[in-house]
Design an enzyme around this catalytic site. Structure first.
Site, PDB file in Angstrom:
ATOM      1  N   ASP A  18      -0.319   5.468   0.305  1.00  0.00           N
ATOM      2  CA  ASP A  18      -0.455   6.391   1.863  1.00  0.00           C
ATOM      3  C   ASP A  18      -0.166   5.419   3.345  1.00  0.00           C
ATOM      4  OD1 ASP A  18      -1.537   6.821  -0.400  1.00  0.00           O
ATOM      5  OD2 ASP A  18      -2.031   8.684   0.337  1.00  0.00           O
ATOM      6  N   ASP A  68       0.960  -0.699   0.244  1.00  0.00           N
ATOM      7  CA  ASP A  68       0.045   0.234  -0.190  1.00  0.00           C
ATOM      8  C   ASP A  68       0.968   1.357  -0.395  1.00  0.00           C
ATOM      9  OD1 ASP A  68      -2.494   1.650   0.719  1.00  0.00           O
ATOM     10  OD2 ASP A  68      -1.374   1.838   2.363  1.00  0.00           O
ATOM     11  N   ASP A  82      -1.482  -0.621   6.003  1.00  0.00           N
ATOM     12  CA  ASP A  82      -2.067   0.166   6.393  1.00  0.00           C
ATOM     13  C   ASP A  82      -3.409  -0.090   7.387  1.00  0.00           C
ATOM     14  OD1 ASP A  82      -2.658   2.061   5.227  1.00  0.00           O
ATOM     15  OD2 ASP A  82      -3.024   3.215   6.520  1.00  0.00           O
TER      16      ASP A  82
HETATM   17 MG   LIG Z   1      -3.181   2.668   2.977  1.00  0.00          MG
END
Ligand SMILES: [Mg+2]
Length: 269
Positions: A38, A36, A219
């Protein structure tokens, strides 16, 4: 969304501290990185258009992509994701996996839900109208998904955002509504997600559990779909300590730790 029954992130071993165990699980298999952007590779900032991939992390990813499958898996639109990462040899799974392309010579390309592009644009236009008077609300039309960011909206105005999103999602009930970190998202209907896209690419490249180990790092809640998809085959690593249960089996504290961890698999020349 996945039914999550496994331990809370606080109980997970740190992937850097448990490196021998991670390497043992990988064994002699080729690692396939699914990362991922961000909040995982790049620190989250107030505005999504200000998020930058740290140059040192880009160099690590560039080295990784020489010898490994490296796929960025993001909720961002495809052009945005490619521009922001800027790696020639990487695969890009954008719009939560609804659009996936490989390096120019790979002939890998996938689009899921393209027939809903017009509906997504129309929903974005309606949301822009409804939220024009709410300071800080950002509507981002990304192609095969749209985001409504409210990180910059004053707390007592956030209900205006949720009300507008609810209204539009009701009139566009064919689209699927999800929620992430300070963001609402509308996507094409169906259960396509980051995890399905991850499995699709592994299959497309004929990677099998005996010869390859997917290593997924993310996240946000949408990354749980990746962790679930590769459970029993690869390794899921959760970044941060969100207040939810997870299918990841290791954790890393922040994007700086992610960069340190990835660098261990990408020795300098
Ligand atoms: Mg993310």
């Amino acid at each position: 969304m996945t039914d999550l029954q496994t331990p809370s992130p606080d109980c997970l071993p740190n992937a850097l501290e448990a490196l021998d165990r991670v390497r043992g699980e990988i064994g002699g298999r080729a690692i396939a990185f699914f990362l991922d952007l961000d909040g995982t590779l790049a620190p989250i900032v107030d505005r999504p258009d200000k998020v930058l991939l740290p140059p040192t992390t880009r160099r690590v990813l560039d080295r990784l992509s020489r010898d490994h499958l490296l796929c960025l898996v993001s909720g961002r639109g495809l052009e945005d994701l490619k521009d922001r990462v800027g790696l020639q040899r990487a695969y890009y799974a954008a719009d939560h996996g609804h659009r996936l392309v490989g390096p120019p010579d790979s002939a890998v390309a996938l689009e899921i839900g393209g027939e809903h592009r017009g509906r997504l644009h129309a929903a974005a236009a309606e949301l822009e109208g409804l939220l024009a008077t709410v300071p800080g609300a950002l509507v981002e039309s990304k192609g095969l998904s749209l985001s409504v960011h409210y990180r910059l909206v004053a707390p007592d105005s956030r209900r205006l955002v949720s009300r507008a999103v609810k209204r539009v999602s009701e009139s566009f009930s064919d689209l699927s509504l999800t929620q992430g970190k300070m963001v609402y998202e509308l996507r094409p209907p169906g259960d396509w997600n980051k995890g399905r896209a991850t499995l699709w690419l592994l299959q497309r490249l004929a990677m099998k559990p005996h010869d390859s180990c997917p290593l997924c790092v993310g996240d946000d809640l949408t990354d749980e779909d990746m962790f679930s998809a590769i459970d029993g085959w690869g390794i899921g690593v959760l970044v941060g300590t969100p207040g939810r249960r997870t299918r990841a089996r290791y954790r890393l504290r922040d994007p700086a730790e992610v960069a340190s961890f990835l660098a261990l698999f990408a020795p300098e020349d």
